[in-house]
Design a protein around this motif. Structure first.
Motif, PDB file in Angstrom:
ATOM      1  N   SER A  27     -21.870  22.819  32.617  1.00  0.00           N
ATOM      2  CA  SER A  27     -20.440  23.104  32.512  1.00  0.00           C
ATOM      3  C   SER A  27     -20.023  23.013  31.055  1.00  0.00           C
ATOM      4  CB  SER A  27     -19.628  22.132  33.372  1.00  0.00           C
ATOM      5  OG  SER A  27     -19.885  20.787  32.989  1.00  0.00           O
ATOM      6  N   VAL A  28     -18.777  23.350  30.790  1.00  0.00           N
ATOM      7  CA  VAL A  28     -18.243  23.373  29.433  1.00  0.00           C
ATOM      8  C   VAL A  28     -18.265  21.958  28.848  1.00  0.00           C
ATOM      9  CG1 VAL A  28     -15.877  23.118  30.276  1.00  0.00           C
ATOM     10  CG2 VAL A  28     -16.285  24.101  28.027  1.00  0.00           C
ATOM     11  N   HIS A  29     -18.472  21.855  27.522  1.00  0.00           N
ATOM     12  CA  HIS A  29     -18.652  20.555  26.893  1.00  0.00           C
ATOM     13  C   HIS A  29     -17.354  19.908  26.448  1.00  0.00           C
ATOM     14  CE1 HIS A  29     -19.017  23.697  23.775  1.00  0.00           C
ATOM     15  NE2 HIS A  29     -18.335  22.851  23.015  1.00  0.00           N
ATOM     16  N   VAL A  30     -16.218  20.603  26.558  1.00  0.00           N
ATOM     17  CA  VAL A  30     -14.941  19.987  26.206  1.00  0.00           C
ATOM     18  C   VAL A  30     -14.164  19.654  27.470  1.00  0.00           C
ATOM     19  CG1 VAL A  30     -14.772  21.162  23.982  1.00  0.00           C
ATOM     20  CG2 VAL A  30     -13.766  22.229  26.002  1.00  0.00           C
ATOM     21  N   ALA A  31     -13.225  18.706  27.339  1.00  0.00           N
ATOM     22  CA  ALA A  31     -12.403  18.314  28.474  1.00  0.00           C
ATOM     23  C   ALA A  31     -11.492  19.461  28.896  1.00  0.00           C
ATOM     24  CB  ALA A  31     -11.585  17.077  28.115  1.00  0.00           C
ATOM     25  N   LYS A  32     -10.997  19.363  30.112  1.00  0.00           N
ATOM     26  CA  LYS A  32     -10.156  20.420  30.680  1.00  0.00           C
ATOM     27  C   LYS A  32      -8.963  20.714  29.780  1.00  0.00           C
ATOM     28  CE  LYS A  32      -7.329  21.417  34.766  1.00  0.00           C
ATOM     29  NZ  LYS A  32      -6.873  20.906  36.082  1.00  0.00           N
ATOM     30  N   GLY A  33      -8.779  22.008  29.473  1.00  0.00           N
ATOM     31  CA  GLY A  33      -7.641  22.435  28.688  1.00  0.00           C
ATOM     32  C   GLY A  33      -7.778  22.247  27.191  1.00  0.00           C
ATOM     33  N   GLN A  34      -8.917  21.711  26.726  1.00  0.00           N
ATOM     34  CA  GLN A  34      -9.091  21.433  25.301  1.00  0.00           C
ATOM     35  C   GLN A  34      -9.642  22.658  24.563  1.00  0.00           C
ATOM     36  OE1 GLN A  34      -8.501  18.291  23.544  1.00  0.00           O
ATOM     37  NE2 GLN A  34      -7.233  18.113  25.382  1.00  0.00           N
ATOM     38  N   ASP A  35      -9.298  22.737  23.289  1.00  0.00           N
ATOM     39  CA  ASP A  35      -9.796  23.812  22.440  1.00  0.00           C
ATOM     40  C   ASP A  35     -11.299  23.640  22.212  1.00  0.00           C
ATOM     41  OD1 ASP A  35      -9.108  26.052  20.418  1.00  0.00           O
ATOM     42  OD2 ASP A  35     -10.262  24.610  19.236  1.00  0.00           O
ATOM     43  N   LEU A  36     -12.043  24.739  22.299  1.00  0.00           N
ATOM     44  CA  LEU A  36     -13.491  24.665  22.165  1.00  0.00           C
ATOM     45  C   LEU A  36     -13.929  24.191  20.792  1.00  0.00           C
ATOM     46  CD1 LEU A  36     -14.546  27.978  23.965  1.00  0.00           C
ATOM     47  CD2 LEU A  36     -14.770  25.652  24.841  1.00  0.00           C
ATOM     48  N   ALA A  37     -13.160  24.550  19.763  1.00  0.00           N
ATOM     49  CA  ALA A  37     -13.573  24.243  18.395  1.00  0.00           C
ATOM     50  C   ALA A  37     -13.197  22.841  17.951  1.00  0.00           C
ATOM     51  CB  ALA A  37     -12.967  25.265  17.434  1.00  0.00           C
ATOM     52  N   SER A  38     -12.147  22.264  18.554  1.00  0.00           N
ATOM     53  CA  SER A  38     -11.680  20.971  18.049  1.00  0.00           C
ATOM     54  C   SER A  38     -11.249  19.994  19.120  1.00  0.00           C
ATOM     55  CB  SER A  38     -10.494  21.199  17.092  1.00  0.00           C
ATOM     56  OG  SER A  38      -9.434  21.865  17.776  1.00  0.00           O
ATOM     57  N   GLY A  74     -19.628  26.522  34.006  1.00  0.00           N
ATOM     58  CA  GLY A  74     -20.764  26.781  33.150  1.00  0.00           C
ATOM     59  C   GLY A  74     -21.240  28.204  33.363  1.00  0.00           C
ATOM     60  N   GLN A  75     -21.636  28.501  34.592  1.00  0.00           N
ATOM     61  CA  GLN A  75     -22.090  29.851  34.913  1.00  0.00           C
ATOM     62  C   GLN A  75     -21.429  30.405  36.164  1.00  0.00           C
ATOM     63  OE1 GLN A  75     -26.229  30.241  35.885  1.00  0.00           O
ATOM     64  NE2 GLN A  75     -26.215  32.466  35.749  1.00  0.00           N
ATOM     65  N   ALA A  76     -21.028  29.562  37.095  1.00  0.00           N
ATOM     66  CA  ALA A  76     -20.426  30.006  38.358  1.00  0.00           C
ATOM     67  C   ALA A  76     -21.435  30.789  39.195  1.00  0.00           C
ATOM     68  CB  ALA A  76     -19.177  30.833  38.101  1.00  0.00           C
ATOM     69  N   LEU A  77     -22.506  30.095  39.582  1.00  0.00           N
ATOM     70  CA  LEU A  77     -23.550  30.729  40.379  1.00  0.00           C
ATOM     71  C   LEU A  77     -23.020  31.233  41.713  1.00  0.00           C
ATOM     72  CD1 LEU A  77     -26.611  31.167  39.953  1.00  0.00           C
ATOM     73  CD2 LEU A  77     -27.003  29.121  41.331  1.00  0.00           C
ATOM     74  N   VAL A  78     -21.960  30.600  42.223  1.00  0.00           N
ATOM     75  CA  VAL A  78     -21.419  30.997  43.521  1.00  0.00           C
ATOM     76  C   VAL A  78     -20.879  32.429  43.469  1.00  0.00           C
ATOM     77  CG1 VAL A  78     -19.062  30.136  43.146  1.00  0.00           C
ATOM     78  CG2 VAL A  78     -20.049  30.135  45.454  1.00  0.00           C
ATOM     79  N   ILE A  79     -20.497  32.915  42.291  1.00  0.00           N
ATOM     80  CA  ILE A  79     -20.070  34.312  42.177  1.00  0.00           C
ATOM     81  C   ILE A  79     -21.245  35.239  42.465  1.00  0.00           C
ATOM     82  CG2 ILE A  79     -19.342  36.086  40.530  1.00  0.00           C
ATOM     83  CD1 ILE A  79     -17.517  34.063  39.248  1.00  0.00           C
ATOM     84  N   LEU A  80     -22.398  34.928  41.889  1.00  0.00           N
ATOM     85  CA  LEU A  80     -23.588  35.741  42.145  1.00  0.00           C
ATOM     86  C   LEU A  80     -24.007  35.659  43.609  1.00  0.00           C
ATOM     87  CD1 LEU A  80     -25.499  34.819  38.902  1.00  0.00           C
ATOM     88  CD2 LEU A  80     -25.070  37.169  39.636  1.00  0.00           C
ATOM     89  N   GLU A  81     -23.866  34.475  44.209  1.00  0.00           N
ATOM     90  CA  GLU A  81     -24.214  34.328  45.623  1.00  0.00           C
ATOM     91  C   GLU A  81     -23.318  35.210  46.489  1.00  0.00           C
ATOM     92  OE1 GLU A  81     -23.808  30.148  46.080  1.00  0.00           O
ATOM     93  OE2 GLU A  81     -25.860  29.703  45.468  1.00  0.00           O
ATOM     94  N   ALA A  82     -22.038  35.303  46.126  1.00  0.00           N
ATOM     95  CA  ALA A  82     -21.127  36.181  46.858  1.00  0.00           C
ATOM     96  C   ALA A  82     -21.515  37.648  46.644  1.00  0.00           C
ATOM     97  CB  ALA A  82     -19.691  35.937  46.406  1.00  0.00           C
ATOM     98  N   PHE A 122     -16.872  29.502  31.310  1.00  0.00           N
ATOM     99  CA  PHE A 122     -17.611  30.532  30.618  1.00  0.00           C
ATOM    100  C   PHE A 122     -18.199  31.546  31.605  1.00  0.00           C
ATOM    101  CE2 PHE A 122     -17.841  27.102  27.534  1.00  0.00           C
ATOM    102  CZ  PHE A 122     -17.590  27.765  26.352  1.00  0.00           C
ATOM    103  N   GLY A 123     -18.258  31.216  32.861  1.00  0.00           N
ATOM    104  CA  GLY A 123     -19.125  31.930  33.772  1.00  0.00           C
ATOM    105  C   GLY A 123     -18.714  33.290  34.267  1.00  0.00           C
ATOM    106  N   PRO A 124     -17.478  33.498  34.727  1.00  0.00           N
ATOM    107  CA  PRO A 124     -17.162  34.736  35.439  1.00  0.00           C
ATOM    108  C   PRO A 124     -17.462  36.013  34.675  1.00  0.00           C
ATOM    109  CG  PRO A 124     -15.450  33.115  35.816  1.00  0.00           C
ATOM    110  CD  PRO A 124     -16.367  32.523  34.788  1.00  0.00           C
ATOM    111  N   SER A 125     -17.137  36.070  33.400  1.00  0.00           N
ATOM    112  CA  SER A 125     -17.324  37.317  32.647  1.00  0.00           C
ATOM    113  C   SER A 125     -18.789  37.670  32.446  1.00  0.00           C
ATOM    114  CB  SER A 125     -16.625  37.229  31.284  1.00  0.00           C
ATOM    115  OG  SER A 125     -17.168  36.173  30.512  1.00  0.00           O
ATOM    116  N   ASP A 126     -19.711  36.707  32.681  1.00  0.00           N
ATOM    117  CA  ASP A 126     -21.136  37.020  32.590  1.00  0.00           C
ATOM    118  C   ASP A 126     -21.643  37.711  33.849  1.00  0.00           C
ATOM    119  OD1 ASP A 126     -22.530  35.684  30.049  1.00  0.00           O
ATOM    120  OD2 ASP A 126     -20.893  34.401  30.704  1.00  0.00           O
ATOM    121  N   SER A 127     -20.909  37.563  34.955  1.00  0.00           N
ATOM    122  CA  SER A 127     -21.345  38.145  36.226  1.00  0.00           C
ATOM    123  C   SER A 127     -20.456  39.293  36.695  1.00  0.00           C
ATOM    124  CB  SER A 127     -21.379  37.062  37.317  1.00  0.00           C
ATOM    125  OG  SER A 127     -22.235  36.009  36.959  1.00  0.00           O
ATOM    126  N   ILE A 128     -19.229  39.338  36.182  1.00  0.00           N
ATOM    127  CA  ILE A 128     -18.269  40.335  36.654  1.00  0.00           C
ATOM    128  C   ILE A 128     -17.992  41.357  35.558  1.00  0.00           C
ATOM    129  CG2 ILE A 128     -15.928  40.723  37.507  1.00  0.00           C
ATOM    130  CD1 ILE A 128     -15.970  37.875  38.613  1.00  0.00           C
TER     131      ILE A 128
END
Length: 602
Positions: free
Chosen positions: A220-231, A379-387, A401-407
């Motif tokens: 999953s994403v390495h920052v807390a919910k709602g936090q900016d990725l860079a800072s 992180g990847q949302a494998l359940v989208i691929l399963e669907a 990060f996940g949906p746009s890699d599968s959709i």
């Protein structure tokens, strides 16, 4: 690596294995199954004691959740049948319990009718304040005792014995015992070790295998919910791992975007890799359910991050538009009651079905036209691929990060702005109203998932292993030596400056590169590094630091504790230790009125 020439022992390391589990454990055992298919066997490694572990593993094999070629390894199950490698020198305990009059209070047996004792719980002391767990082999001999007590602080003594009752190892914590056992099991040149669990990764921060690279997989994403990725603040689980990143040989991310966000912030391009999760999408056995244009699904753990409440709002909007959808919610979690309450508030009782956990998720997907994916981060949302594998069309918030890699928007699903209920309802309504569009996207989704499933992800893991081995060997000459981090003195200088002396005891004279000592300030709440100061002088015993009053500046949060650590850098290698006090029965401290006081220990 040529799999026809060399056997690879693949170990997927998690914390525990239970009868029901979420996405991370699913990925762990599916990856193990992929290696088992390639090499004939693989293993999932767990740690806590469980008398039912063998029974759980057998049930998972029977249910098709665990490959029969995948072994489940656990230190307690292992030592019930094998010997622990003895320590070269058994350390003396730092302290021993005052009372030794242990009396058994509870016995736990292995499942079945053979009456095999697994462990015994006993206590000692007038208030039964000292506890001990004793673990037994099938022949009745003791292989491990785990004693917990308290003197000046909580203590633990874990001791291992051979079949003749001779002590072979002693540890000050269960984590130290786990690391010793894991080294015995996996630290070989022909091994791959992947750590999936964030909790386990924290226990393994100080684990230093000689042969096998130590690799952590970000789910999953390495920052807390709602936090900016860079800072932004790092997530509670990932923060400690990233703080100790110098102790890891490789980080694996699920998507290119996820890796880029990490590298942009922390660098380290050579030791970061992208390997998607494996997909196990079995064909639905006849009779195949009839797909209804009104059937929608939200599948996954019912936790705040999955945000299924937003899917209920989409259903409410469709009902307001005169549609008659049915949302099938498949999964369990701590938000179950809140979601049931929200269904009542929105008067959706006729439009929502709670299925709980289900072994038949592919059948649910096959009966539904669209999947509502409303997570806040992934992180990847494998359940989208399963669907998609079942022809169920994902309609998802466009999140990291996940949906746009599968959709591919408009081709095999839809992406809508994060939190946009109206836009999600629009896309779902278009699928309900236009069966030709729904059939086209459904077939595209199935094709995309099929192509993904055919990827040779085992080979990508083999390539990652080869690269991390090379990096590990190159960095061996710069391995950080043992050092201490004991405060020896603080001088209060003019202008509110501080002069801090820290004992390190590191043997530095034979190192190929200069040793750099730094004082590092870490926010205890967020685990983020606030500031660091290089040593102003270093000798054989001490490192000295000059601290300016502006050091923490505006970066310190109100009422947030800041922990001081000593970091030693040797080339690219580094290690961090919390700054402590030397052993003493008299400990100074400052009152809130800035007065000096003392506590007496012991």
């Amino acid at each position: 690596m040529d799999s026809t020439q060399q056997h690879l022992n693949a170990y997927m390391v998690t914390w525990k294995l239970e009868r029901e589990f979420g996405g991370m454990t699913t990925v762990c055992i599916q990856r193990a199954a992929a290696f088992a298919e390639r090499y004939g066997s693989a293993a999932v490694v767990t740690f806590p004691p469980s008398p039912q572990l063998d029974q759980i593993a057998a049930e998972l094999v029977q249910r098709g959740k665990l490959s029969p070629k995948v072994h489940v390894l656990n230190p307690y199950a292992f030592l019930a049948e094998h010997e622990l490698d003895p320590q070269a020198s058994i350390p003396e305990p730092a302290s021993e319990p005052e009372h030794q009059d242990f009396t058994g209070t509870e016995q736990v047996y292995l499942p079945g009718d053979n009456g095999t004792l697994f462990c015994e719980h006993s206590t000692a002391g007038p208030d039964e304040q000292i506890t001990r767990m004793t673990y037994y082999r099938g022949d009745g001999t003791v292989f491990l005792t785990d004693t917990s007590f308290e003197d000046t602080k909580p203590r633990r003594i874990v001791e291992a014995f051979d079949r003749s009752g001779i002590l072979v190892a002693r540890f000050p914590s269960a984590a130290a015992f786990y690391r010793h056992w894991l080294t015995q099991i996996v630290d070989h040149p022909d091994s791959l070790v992947v750590v999936d669990s964030k909790f386990t990764a924290k226990l393994l921060a100080s684990w230093t295998p000689i042969h096998v690279p130590k690799i952590f997989a970000f789910h999953s994403v390495h920052v807390a919910k709602g936090q900016d990725l860079a800072s932004g603040h790092l997530s509670k689980g990932h923060g400690p791992i990233i703080a100790e990143r110098s102790t890891w040989d490789g980080f694996v991310f699920l998507t290119r975007a996820q890796r880029k966000a990490y590298v942009d912030r922390f660098g380290e391009t050579d030791s970061t890799f992208v390997i998607p999760n494996p997909l196990n999408a079995p064909a639905v056995q006849p009779p195949v359910p009839q797909r209804s244009p009104l059937n929608l699904i939200a599948a996954g753990s019912l936790t705040p991050n999955k945000n299924v409440a937003a899917a209920l709002e989409v259903i409410a909007e469709l009902v307001r538009r005169g549609k008659q959808p049915t949302l099938h919610i498949v999964g369990e979690g701590n938000q179950s009651e809140a979601l049931v309450q929200k269904v009542d508030e929105l008067e959706l009782g006729a439009h929502v079905v709670f299925h709980g956990y289900s072994d038949q998720l592919p059948r649910h997907f096959a009966s539904c036209t669209a999947q509502l994916f409303t997570s806040t981060n992934e992180g990847q949302a494998l359940v989208i691929l399963e669907a998609q594998a079942q022809g169920c069309i994902p309609v998802s918030f466009d999140i990291n990060f996940g949906p746009s890699d599968s959709i591919i928007d408009g081709h095999n699903g839809f992406l809508v702005p994060h939190g946009d209920i109206q836009a999600m309802a629009d896309r779902v309504q278009s699928l309900m109203d236009d069966p030709i569009l729904a059939a086209e996207l459904s077939e595209n989704a199935r094709t995309f998932a099929s192509e993904y499933q055919s990827r040779d992800l085992v080979s990508r893991w083999e390539e990652t292993l080869s690269l991390t081995k090379m990096l590990k060997n190159l960095g061996a000459k710069n391995r950080v030596p043992h050092f201490e981090a004991k405060l020896r003195g603080v001088d209060f200088l003019d202008g509110q400056r501080l002069h801090v002396r820290v004992e390190h005891q590191a043997q530095l004279e034979d190192l190929p590169e200069p040793a750099i000592f730094e004082l590092v300030f870490i926010n205890r709440r967020s685990t983020e590094e606030i500031a660091s100061v290089a040593a102003s002088s270093v000798d054989e015993q001490l490192a000295a630091f000059d601290l300016e009053p502006s050091l923490l500046g505006e970066t310190q949060e109100q009422d947030a504790a800041v922990d001081m650590n000593l970091r030693l850098r040797i080339g690219k290698a580094m290690q961090l230790k919390r700054l402590g006090l030397p052993e003493s029965k008299i400990l100074p401290y400052f009152t809130k009125h800035k007065n000096l006081s003392f506590n007496r220990r012991g």
